[in-house]
Design an enzyme around this catalytic site. Structure first.
Site, PDB file in Angstrom:
ATOM      1  N   HIS A  72       0.791  -1.233   0.000  1.00  0.00           N
ATOM      2  CA  HIS A  72       0.000   0.000   0.000  1.00  0.00           C
ATOM      3  C   HIS A  72       0.825   1.287   0.000  1.00  0.00           C
ATOM      4  O   HIS A  72       0.337   2.340  -0.398  1.00  0.00           O
ATOM      5  CB  HIS A  72      -1.003  -0.002   1.165  1.00  0.00           C
ATOM      6  CG  HIS A  72      -0.402   0.323   2.500  1.00  0.00           C
ATOM      7  ND1 HIS A  72       0.156  -0.627   3.319  1.00  0.00           N
ATOM      8  CD2 HIS A  72      -0.286   1.500   3.163  1.00  0.00           C
ATOM      9  CE1 HIS A  72       0.586  -0.058   4.433  1.00  0.00           C
ATOM     10  NE2 HIS A  72       0.334   1.237   4.363  1.00  0.00           N
ATOM     11  N   GLU A  76       3.496   5.500  -3.299  1.00  0.00           N
ATOM     12  CA  GLU A  76       3.666   6.804  -2.656  1.00  0.00           C
ATOM     13  C   GLU A  76       5.107   7.038  -2.210  1.00  0.00           C
ATOM     14  O   GLU A  76       5.641   8.141  -2.380  1.00  0.00           O
ATOM     15  CB  GLU A  76       2.724   6.894  -1.445  1.00  0.00           C
ATOM     16  CG  GLU A  76       2.893   8.148  -0.614  1.00  0.00           C
ATOM     17  CD  GLU A  76       2.437   9.392  -1.340  1.00  0.00           C
ATOM     18  OE1 GLU A  76       2.856  10.493  -0.940  1.00  0.00           O
ATOM     19  OE2 GLU A  76       1.681   9.279  -2.320  1.00  0.00           O
ATOM     20  N   ASP A  77       5.757   6.024  -1.653  1.00  0.00           N
ATOM     21  CA  ASP A  77       7.033   6.239  -0.971  1.00  0.00           C
ATOM     22  C   ASP A  77       8.245   5.634  -1.670  1.00  0.00           C
ATOM     23  O   ASP A  77       9.360   5.743  -1.155  1.00  0.00           O
ATOM     24  CB  ASP A  77       6.958   5.666   0.459  1.00  0.00           C
ATOM     25  CG  ASP A  77       5.944   6.419   1.312  1.00  0.00           C
ATOM     26  OD1 ASP A  77       5.748   7.614   1.066  1.00  0.00           O
ATOM     27  OD2 ASP A  77       5.351   5.799   2.214  1.00  0.00           O
ATOM     28  N   ASP A 139      -4.166   0.463   8.342  1.00  0.00           N
ATOM     29  CA  ASP A 139      -3.002   1.345   8.258  1.00  0.00           C
ATOM     30  C   ASP A 139      -3.055   2.395   9.363  1.00  0.00           C
ATOM     31  O   ASP A 139      -2.074   2.656  10.066  1.00  0.00           O
ATOM     32  CB  ASP A 139      -2.989   2.001   6.870  1.00  0.00           C
ATOM     33  CG  ASP A 139      -1.913   3.064   6.719  1.00  0.00           C
ATOM     34  OD1 ASP A 139      -0.754   2.778   7.084  1.00  0.00           O
ATOM     35  OD2 ASP A 139      -2.216   4.161   6.226  1.00  0.00           O
ATOM     36  N   ASP A 260     -21.921   0.297  35.685  1.00  0.00           N
ATOM     37  CA  ASP A 260     -21.829  -0.775  34.688  1.00  0.00           C
ATOM     38  C   ASP A 260     -20.461  -0.735  33.998  1.00  0.00           C
ATOM     39  O   ASP A 260     -20.365  -0.639  32.782  1.00  0.00           O
ATOM     40  CB  ASP A 260     -22.968  -0.679  33.672  1.00  0.00           C
ATOM     41  CG  ASP A 260     -23.091   0.714  33.082  1.00  0.00           C
ATOM     42  OD1 ASP A 260     -22.309   1.599  33.490  1.00  0.00           O
ATOM     43  OD2 ASP A 260     -23.951   0.928  32.218  1.00  0.00           O
TER      44      ASP A 260
END
Length: 736
Positions: A72, A76-77, A139, A260
């Site tokens: 993923h 982008e990187d 992610d 509770d």
């Protein structure tokens, strides 16, 4: 860090025939592309996609989705490209990776309009394939788990974004466990002091009640076995810190008042066993009144199904019980990820199951994008849908309608159909006629009373709570305004064309619509009527060769009057302004175009400023009063079109006249508020003409101020500055 073989083994546990080669290839490719990249923690970057993939294996997702998790961040990187991924892994996986790349570029915590637009992009990307959302949430979850390595300002920004968008979105998709963890991790960063306090108190409570959860589990299990339910699973748990904090805040309770803190789940084989278990428990222990909900017969919109009840149980502890089947439990934990269609690609090949309520909500939200709402309206709509709890009501025919808590019959009508909402004039709730502002309760039967001549009032927008209703009311209001101003616009254009010696018709507009920036002739006509488009601009668009020839006459100023110039060059006088300077005969001229003859012209009490679309109304005494087009007083002249006169500002830079505008402020009633308001007005070079203050509540004061400004731009700048003051609740210009 998880190893490659461990990831493959995880997938093969729930899917023995998984494509091991695909997983290995995706791992190797990601490892090579990320190379020596490091995370903020100093760990190898590949550890992040591996952990994201591991989170998705807990949801038992298919190997294609796991491969997408590994890949993923590559586009982008790294140097990876979409074409390369398509070639190696197929177009399906390539499309998902590219969709996630687009999402990564979004920055949701920004100015409101930009945040809204980015939320639209987020939901549109998710709508292409819901697996984009699953990978994105995994992610985000891993990033939140490792957030301590970030700078403080970045931690706060990411935590706020998670709390505002991703956590409620996970909840809407039915992924409650993920929502709980995302909220808890965000809470830890946004309010560390409260988080530490509640965590410490919970640890003390656990130590004091050591063994209590196990004791209650054993007693519940023994009770079910004794009554023939032998395969039930009983799980006890302590509530999360953020869940406790939220309850303390909403109900104004101290930690000691919470009764509770512990919750228990009874997981049985089938639906009949759910109701048998409920009867057994209620027979053995007392029920807390008003704490029973049956989400099996009426599921939540995110597909959640379970029976909720609260009892005074073993050891006289008040405990919450959730009773559900194994399948319901799986959906409650993993939401849309639990559906076989998402994991196995069964059905019609579309990975988005249109049979799930969770995806149905997402699909309807996407449809709202096509309605033409502006980004701020869309953001408001979506956040309303994300954050509201629900009530369940019924039509007279028994159809279930789920609405946000606090919804009114108007919301109900719009939930049934937009046309039902637009024609709603009343409502029967459980057979009784009730006001349209009534707040609906669970189980109400609502019958809408309709009228064919009804137009939804604009005031309804302040009553309704659903985004769909607000958007529909705004659209209906815009259409009503268009209809109202269409007639005025037509008369203005007729008169403008007539003065120019031309003939106006709708047909003449069609060839030049693109030049005017509108899709049809009616839009142009209504826009002229509302003052957003000059009739002269329309004339010049239709007849490009037309020249507006004017001769300016400079009449002498009289005491207490302003002179007005028309397009014909004839002089007019406007009462109520300062006279011009003796050394400058032009200083007192207030030019307004569109008038003819020797007529006195004045302004309405609410004033008008250059930049406003203005209309002249001919009085019985032959004096013309100038109104801004938004003035409510114009409504009484709707049936007297012969009195309406099209006028325009015609100021030059040499004009040094201030004009009156009225504004209304709701301000906090505290020392210094008036001083801050006056200082803000002064810094914008605006003068206060009159000021009236009325206390409307203990904490609020209403200020009505007549301001003297140069033009509309200056006025709008001032209103924006006033809105930014923390002592001001609301600011608006009034035209009464």
């Amino acid at each position: 860090m998880m190893r490659q073989y461990e990831l493959v083994e995880r997938v093969q546990k729930y899917k023995p025939d998984a494509n091991e080669a695909l997983l290995n290839k995706a791992y190797v490719y990601a490892m090579q592309k990320h190379g020596q990249q490091k995370r903020a923690s100093g760990d190898p970057y590949i550890s992040h996609p591996l952990e994201v993939a591991a989170i998705l294996t807990e949801m038992q997702l298919d190997e294609s989705t796991i491969a997408v998790a590994l890949l993923h961040d590559t586009i982008e990187d790294t140097t990876a490209t979409r074409a390369e991924i398509d070639e190696l892994f197929g177009e399906d996986i390539g499309a998902l990776v590219e969709g996630l790349t687009k999402l990564k570029k979004l920055d949701l915590v920004t100015k409101k309009a930009k945040q809204a637009e980015n939320l639209r992009k987020l939901l549109l990307a998710i709508s292409d394939d819901v697996r984009v959302l699953l990978v994105k949430l995994a992610d985000r979850l891993h990033n939140m788990r490792t957030l301590e390595h970030m700078r403080e300002d970045k931690r706060m920004r990411i935590s706020e974004e998670t709390m505002d968008i991703y956590a409620p979105l996970a909840g809407r998709m039915g992924m409650q466990d993920m929502r709980d963890e995302l909220e808890d991790l965000s809470f830890r960063n946004l309010n560390p002091e409260a988080y530490e306090t509640i965590t410490r108190r919970l640890a003390e409570l656990s130590e004091r009640n050591e063994g209590l959860i196990r004791k209650i589990e054993d007693e519940l299990r023994d009770l079910l076995i004794a009554n023939g339910i032998t395969e039930a699973v009983v799980k006890g748990r302590q509530k999360k810190p953020y869940s406790i904090f939220k309850k303390m805040q909403s109900k104004s309770l101290s930690f000691e008042q919470l009764s509770d803190v512990y919750g228990f789940r009874l997981i049985v084989n089938d639906i009949p066993a759910c109701y048998r278990a409920l009867g057994i428990v209620h027979t053995r222990w007392r029920v807390v009144p008003g704490r029973f909900k049956d989400y099996i017969s009426t599921p939540k919109q995110n597909d959640y199904r379970s029976i909720h009840t609260t009892i005074v149980g073993p050891s006289r502890q008040r405990i919450e019980l959730q009773i559900r089947t194994r399948r319901m439990h799986e959906i409650a934990e993993y939401g849309i990820a639990a559906h076989a269609l998402y994991k196995d690609g069964e059905g019609d090949g579309d990975p988005l199951s249109r049979e799930t309520n969770a995806y149905s909500w997402l699909r309807h939200t996407i449809e709202a994008l096509a309605e033409g709402d502006n980004p701020e309206e869309f953001l408001e709509h979506t956040k309303l849908e994300l954050f509201q709890d629900q009530v369940f009501c019924f039509t007279p025919k028994g159809k279930l309608i789920a609405l946000p808590r606090g919804a009114t019959p108007i919301d109900f009508a719009y939930a049934v159909h937009t046309n039902v909402g637009d024609t709603c004039v009343g409502a029967k709730i459980n057979g009784r006629i009730m006001p349209l502002v009534t707040r609906l309760s669970n189980g109400d039967e609502v019958e809408i009373i309709r009228s064919g001549v009804q137009v939804p009032p604009a005031a309804w927008e302040e009553i309704v709570v659903t985004g769909k209703a607000r958007a529909a009311i705004r659209r209906a209001t815009r259409m009503a305004i268009r209809k109202q101003y269409g007639g005025l616009g037509y008369r203005i254009l007729e008169r403008t064309f007539e003065r120019a010696g031309k003939q106006f018709s709708r047909e003449a507009l069609k060839p030049v619509l693109h030049r005017l920036g509108h899709k049809d002739s009616e839009d142009v006509i209504a826009t002229v009527g509302r003052g957003e488009l000059s009739s002269l601009d329309v004339l010049r668009a239709v007849f490009p060769d037309y020249q507006d020839e004017r001769v300016t006459v400079k009449p002498a100023s009289d005491e207490g009057w302003f002179n007005v110039r028309s397009v014909t060059g004839m002089a007019f006088r406007v009462p109520g302004h300062e006279k011009g300077r003796a050394d400058d005969p032009d200083a007192g001229i207030l030019p307004i175009r569109g008038l003819s003859g020797d007529i006195n012209v004045g302004f309405a009490a609410c004033g008008a400023v250059p930049g406003d679309r203005i209309i002249g109304i001919m009085g019985d005494d032959k004096q013309i009063t100038i109104y801004p087009i938004q003035a409510s007083a114009l409504q009484k002249f709707d049936d007297q079109p012969e009195r309406w006169i099209d006028v325009r500002w015609d100021l030059d830079e040499a004009n040094k006249t201030r004009f009156t505008a009225r504004v209304l402020l709701n301000a906090l009633n505290e020392p210094g508020t008036l001083a801050r308001v006056a200082q803000t007005i002064a810094t914008q070079d605006v003068n206060i003409k009159t000021l009236n203050m009325v206390r409307i509540a203990t904490d609020f004061t209403e200020m009505a101020i007549d301001l003297e400004v140069w033009d509309l731009r200056q006025l709008n700048q001032l209103l924006a500055q006033l809105k930014d003051l923390d002592c001001i609740a609301t600011v608006k210009r009034v035209y009464d």
